[in-house]
Write a protein that holds these residues in place. Structure first.
Motif, PDB file in Angstrom:
ATOM      1  N   GLN A   1      43.817  42.934  36.094  1.00 43.51           N
ATOM      2  CA  GLN A   1      44.328  44.020  36.942  1.00 43.51           C
ATOM      3  C   GLN A   1      45.845  44.015  36.964  1.00 43.51           C
ATOM      4  OE1 GLN A   1      42.278  43.269  40.640  1.00 43.51           O
ATOM      5  NE2 GLN A   1      40.617  44.672  40.114  1.00 43.51           N
ATOM      6  N   GLN A   2      46.448  42.826  37.065  1.00 43.86           N
ATOM      7  CA  GLN A   2      47.916  42.717  37.079  1.00 43.86           C
ATOM      8  C   GLN A   2      48.522  43.319  35.813  1.00 43.86           C
ATOM      9  OE1 GLN A   2      49.477  38.677  37.540  1.00 43.86           O
ATOM     10  NE2 GLN A   2      51.213  39.204  36.256  1.00 43.86           N
TER      11      GLN A   2
ATOM     12  N   ARG B   1      39.710  38.532  36.311  1.00 40.66           N
ATOM     13  CA  ARG B   1      39.807  39.899  36.826  1.00 40.66           C
ATOM     14  C   ARG B   1      41.185  40.155  37.447  1.00 40.66           C
ATOM     15  NH1 ARG B   1      34.766  41.551  39.642  1.00 40.66           N
ATOM     16  NH2 ARG B   1      34.229  41.958  37.492  1.00 40.66           N
ATOM     17  N   GLY B   2      41.707  39.164  38.170  1.00 37.43           N
ATOM     18  CA  GLY B   2      43.010  39.325  38.817  1.00 37.43           C
ATOM     19  C   GLY B   2      44.139  39.528  37.818  1.00 37.43           C
ATOM     20  N   LEU B   3      44.146  38.705  36.750  1.00 35.04           N
ATOM     21  CA  LEU B   3      45.199  38.858  35.746  1.00 35.04           C
ATOM     22  C   LEU B   3      45.015  40.150  34.964  1.00 35.04           C
ATOM     23  CD1 LEU B   3      47.753  37.718  34.478  1.00 35.04           C
ATOM     24  CD2 LEU B   3      46.300  36.421  32.886  1.00 35.04           C
TER      25      LEU B   3
ATOM     26  N   PRO C   1      45.470  32.713  38.020  1.00 33.70           N
ATOM     27  CA  PRO C   1      44.741  33.860  38.568  1.00 33.70           C
ATOM     28  C   PRO C   1      43.378  33.987  37.892  1.00 33.70           C
ATOM     29  CG  PRO C   1      46.962  34.505  37.894  1.00 33.70           C
ATOM     30  CD  PRO C   1      46.743  33.110  37.403  1.00 33.70           C
ATOM     31  N   SER C   2      42.448  34.595  38.584  1.00 33.64           N
ATOM     32  CA  SER C   2      41.133  34.843  37.993  1.00 33.64           C
ATOM     33  C   SER C   2      41.284  35.785  36.803  1.00 33.64           C
ATOM     34  CB  SER C   2      40.202  35.472  39.028  1.00 33.64           C
ATOM     35  OG  SER C   2      40.654  36.783  39.344  1.00 33.64           O
TER      36      SER C   2
ATOM     37  N   THR D   1      47.037  29.963  44.086  1.00 37.22           N
ATOM     38  CA  THR D   1      47.106  30.481  42.735  1.00 37.22           C
ATOM     39  C   THR D   1      48.559  30.662  42.336  1.00 37.22           C
ATOM     40  OG1 THR D   1      45.000  31.623  43.024  1.00 37.22           O
ATOM     41  CG2 THR D   1      46.393  32.369  41.221  1.00 37.22           C
TER      42      THR D   1
END
Length: 136
Positions: free
Chosen positions: A50-51, A46-48, A43-44, A4
């Motif tokens: 959260q970031q 959800r991942g982005l 990024p997924s 990623t």
């Protein structure tokens, strides 16, 4: 499997653009400058989210628009990837979008009472900086 690619995105709370637009603009810029290459995995949702400490729906809307515009491609079960870029906009559409961007920029410059010659110089400097990054 692809790694990623990290996304260096900062959400500016004082920006007049909605968060969705800020994400779209940041990803477009990273692709255009070569920070993100064809085939890089993003990024997924959800991942982005959260970031950036934002709602996943906001990221989802940004990704959906970038996919619809051909900047990203979805691979079933694998995620989102930077798509091979193709000139899909007509010359007239590119001209229209440029006009809109210029109108927004000029309106903002006038609103903050910034001298026009200094604003033009700042734009030239920004393009020069992008050119230097691309050639490095």
């Amino acid at each position: 499997m692809s790694r990623t690619a990290p996304l260096a995105i900062t959400i500016a709370t004082g920006d007049s653009r909605p968060i969705v637009r800020q994400i779209i603009d940041a990803i477009r810029r990273q692709i255009s400058t070569g920070d993100l290459s064809v085939g890089d995995k993003l990024p997924s949702v959800r991942g982005l989210a959260q970031q950036l400490a934002i709602n996943p729906n906001t990221v989802s809307k940004s990704y959906a628009q970038l996919t619809a515009e051909g900047w990203l491609e979805s691979r079933a079960g694998l995620g989102l990837f930077v798509a091979a870029r193709r000139d899909q906009l007509s010359a007239a559409e590119r001209e229209r979008r440029l006009g809109e961007a210029v109108d927004r920029f000029v309106g903002e410059v006038i609103a903050i009472r910034y001298p026009a010659d200094e604003a033009v110089a700042a734009v030239a400097d920004a393009f020069d900086a992008l050119t230097l990054v691309r050639s490095a």
